[in-house]
Every structure is written in C-alpha cells, then in structure tokens.
Design a protein around this motif. Sequence first.
Motif, PDB file in Angstrom:
ATOM      1  N   SER A 260      -2.054  -3.256  -3.262  1.00  0.00           N
ATOM      2  CA  SER A 260      -1.167  -4.407  -3.019  1.00  0.00           C
ATOM      3  C   SER A 260      -0.363  -4.205  -1.738  1.00  0.00           C
ATOM      4  CB  SER A 260      -0.209  -4.603  -4.202  1.00  0.00           C
ATOM      5  OG  SER A 260      -0.910  -4.964  -5.362  1.00  0.00           O
ATOM      6  N   ALA A 261       0.097  -2.963  -1.509  1.00  0.00           N
ATOM      7  CA  ALA A 261       0.843  -2.670  -0.287  1.00  0.00           C
ATOM      8  C   ALA A 261      -0.049  -2.807   0.942  1.00  0.00           C
ATOM      9  CB  ALA A 261       1.434  -1.270  -0.361  1.00  0.00           C
ATOM     10  N   ALA A 262      -1.288  -2.327   0.818  1.00  0.00           N
ATOM     11  CA  ALA A 262      -2.239  -2.462   1.935  1.00  0.00           C
ATOM     12  C   ALA A 262      -2.492  -3.939   2.242  1.00  0.00           C
ATOM     13  CB  ALA A 262      -3.548  -1.755   1.593  1.00  0.00           C
ATOM     14  N   GLN A 263      -2.610  -4.737   1.187  1.00  0.00           N
ATOM     15  CA  GLN A 263      -2.844  -6.170   1.370  1.00  0.00           C
ATOM     16  C   GLN A 263      -1.659  -6.838   2.071  1.00  0.00           C
ATOM     17  OE1 GLN A 263      -1.512  -9.090  -0.178  1.00  0.00           O
ATOM     18  NE2 GLN A 263      -3.115 -10.498   0.527  1.00  0.00           N
ATOM     19  N   THR A 264      -0.443  -6.339   1.804  1.00  0.00           N
ATOM     20  CA  THR A 264       0.740  -6.894   2.465  1.00  0.00           C
ATOM     21  C   THR A 264       0.747  -6.559   3.953  1.00  0.00           C
ATOM     22  OG1 THR A 264       1.981  -6.651   0.396  1.00  0.00           O
ATOM     23  CG2 THR A 264       3.258  -7.016   2.380  1.00  0.00           C
ATOM     24  N   VAL A 265       0.285  -5.366   4.320  1.00  0.00           N
ATOM     25  CA  VAL A 265       0.164  -5.019   5.741  1.00  0.00           C
ATOM     26  C   VAL A 265      -0.858  -5.931   6.408  1.00  0.00           C
ATOM     27  CG1 VAL A 265      -0.493  -3.219   7.392  1.00  0.00           C
ATOM     28  CG2 VAL A 265       0.826  -2.618   5.368  1.00  0.00           C
ATOM     29  N   TRP A 266      -1.935  -6.219   5.692  1.00  0.00           N
ATOM     30  CA  TRP A 266      -2.988  -7.097   6.228  1.00  0.00           C
ATOM     31  C   TRP A 266      -2.474  -8.524   6.387  1.00  0.00           C
ATOM     32  CZ3 TRP A 266      -7.068  -8.749   8.622  1.00  0.00           C
ATOM     33  CH2 TRP A 266      -7.724  -9.906   8.233  1.00  0.00           C
ATOM     34  N   ALA A 267      -1.904  -9.090   5.336  1.00  0.00           N
ATOM     35  CA  ALA A 267      -1.473 -10.489   5.379  1.00  0.00           C
ATOM     36  C   ALA A 267      -0.125 -10.645   6.069  1.00  0.00           C
ATOM     37  CB  ALA A 267      -1.399 -11.046   3.960  1.00  0.00           C
TER      38      ALA A 267
END
Length: 354
Positions: A260-267
Amino acid sequence: MFRPKLLFTSLAALALGACSPQDPQAVTSAAIAKQVILPTYSRWVEADRQLAVSALAFCEGKNTLETARADFLHAQKAWAELQPLLIGPLAEGNRAWQVQFWPDKKNLVGRQVEQLINSDKPIDAGTLANSSVVVQGLSAYEYILFDSKPDTANAEQKARYCPLLVAIGARQKALAEEILQGWNKNDGVLAQMTKFPNQRYADSHEAIADVLRAQVTALDTLKKKLGTPMGRMSKGIPQPLQAEAWRSQSSLKSLHASLSAAQTVWAGVDNQGLRSLLGSDQKALADKIDAAYAVSLKLLADAPKPLNELLEDEAGREQLNAIYDSLNAVHRLHETDLAKALGIQLGFNANDGD
C-alpha cells in the motif's frame, strides 16, 4: 545612459523566467518527500513512542498482554509502511536491521534473546544499542510477547523478560526520533529531495532514480518475504518459520501495508507520485501499473487465513502462489517498464546476491 527598451526587455525576460514551468521531476521529488515519505516516517515515530509507553505499562501491570500485543502490531504495520521508503539514513549503516531482523534462518532471535536474558547483565536502552542488532528490534519484541517460550502471561517469566522489552521499546523510540530528525534538519533528506543540486543529488533526476530504486528493492523484498516461507527457495518445501512476523501471524498484513505504501509513492498524494511523470503517450503503461497494484492489494486483503495456515493445504498454497505472481507483476513493471520510461538505470539493488 538610461535605455527604457533594454530595461523592458530585461524585465520581460525575468517575468518569462518566473512563469516558466518547473522541472516536473523536481516537483514530483518534493511532493513525494513532503506528502508521502515524511508523513510515513512521522507515523512510525508515533507508533514507536506508543510502543515504548506500552512496554512500560505492560511491565508495570497497567496494560494487559492483549493491549501490549496490539501496540506491537501497530508498530509493526508502521515499520512495514516504511519498506518502500528506505531513502537516506534508514537505508545506511544496517539501521533497518536494528528495527527488524529478517530473514532469521537459524532462529538467532530466539537464541540471542535467551542468551541475553540468562546472562544476568543489566539491560537498558543504552546497553542494548551496543548489543547485536538481532535483539534490538521488533523481531525480539515479538518473540517476547508472542512466542510460547517466554510465556509472559506468567508473572515470574514476565519479570525476567520485561527489562529487555522495555529496553527495546526505548531503543526503537530513540532510533525512530533520530532518523526523523535527520530527515528534517536543514541539510537533511527532505531538503535534499526538494532543492537541487545538493550534496546528495546533482539534480532531480537522481532523486527520482533513488525513489524508484527504493521501490524496486522493496517490491523484490516483498517477493522474498512471501516466497521464502512458501518454499520457492527450498525446492518447494514450505518454511513457515522463515516468514516475517510469523510468531504474531501478521506476515500477510505486513506485506499489504508495504505494498500500500509503494502504491502511494506510485500514485502520489493529489496525483503527484511517480505516475505523474509519465506522458499521455505512456497512459497504457500507467494503467497497467494501476491494475497490477489493484490486483495484488485485493489478493492480500482477501486472504482468508494467516500465512502459516494457508501453507497447510493445496487450496491455500494456490492462493499464495496467486499473491506471489501478482507481486512479481508489480515488481517487474517497476524494474523494467517504468525504469525505461523514466530513463533510469537501476543497476544492482540491495537484495542482489541474496
């Protein structure tokens, strides 16, 4: 001689300079640092402050074992969310191992905690800082609260292990505060990801490359954290005791928090993540990465049982294989397609050679 035409031209040039679009990579780097990374580090500090308070309260009989375990799981989640954000001091000097020791292939955590407890040496945060990283962090804290050997529900056992539990809580709080202070100081990582050039980055492209490298390494690590207990590194023979946080049965929840944290960096927040650097001609790739994250996060969220229970039957192992394949898809898209689209040479990552 006063030349109004020359003055007008100079002022116009200055105005144009002020209105010119900012470097998009510098904008994105600053946005990720301020809106994603720093808040995550701040939540980690708060969780570790609560962990230190919780350890004392439990050991003084003011909190139950159930409450102490819940506070540990909160700190574990906060740490998991940092995995894709290991940039700067936390990625240096083995500091990450001071927070959590994994992989633990030889049960060093259990063995070294027992050695320390039986040594009759006084244990506090100061002495712990000079001890092995194996006993300094969350893995040792988890062992004390969740393993059957310490049995902290027993008053006599609790009294033996509590000095170490309190010391770990204090140690983690001090470490987290030190890291956050390093981020926030005048020439800290926050400043370095915001204004270029600086002593860490020659330009914004280097900062974005660092962010992507941290992402790729973290995604690769997530695959290892799942693949190792699944037996992908041991000829298909499951190794449930090689899972991260297996004692507290929070392995899959930690994987979900990290992803989820990685996805936040992406988005990004307000669409100011790595995704914003892709042009309209790269929409297909952006959509593909969006979809890969959505699939993997849903599979992790929908897992019906803890990891060790899923390993026990064929249906559970099939679910874990689907999660692994989904993580692999996210990882490969970052490592190859996204890196190429952003013009970034990744080189080796921290897991190469493992």
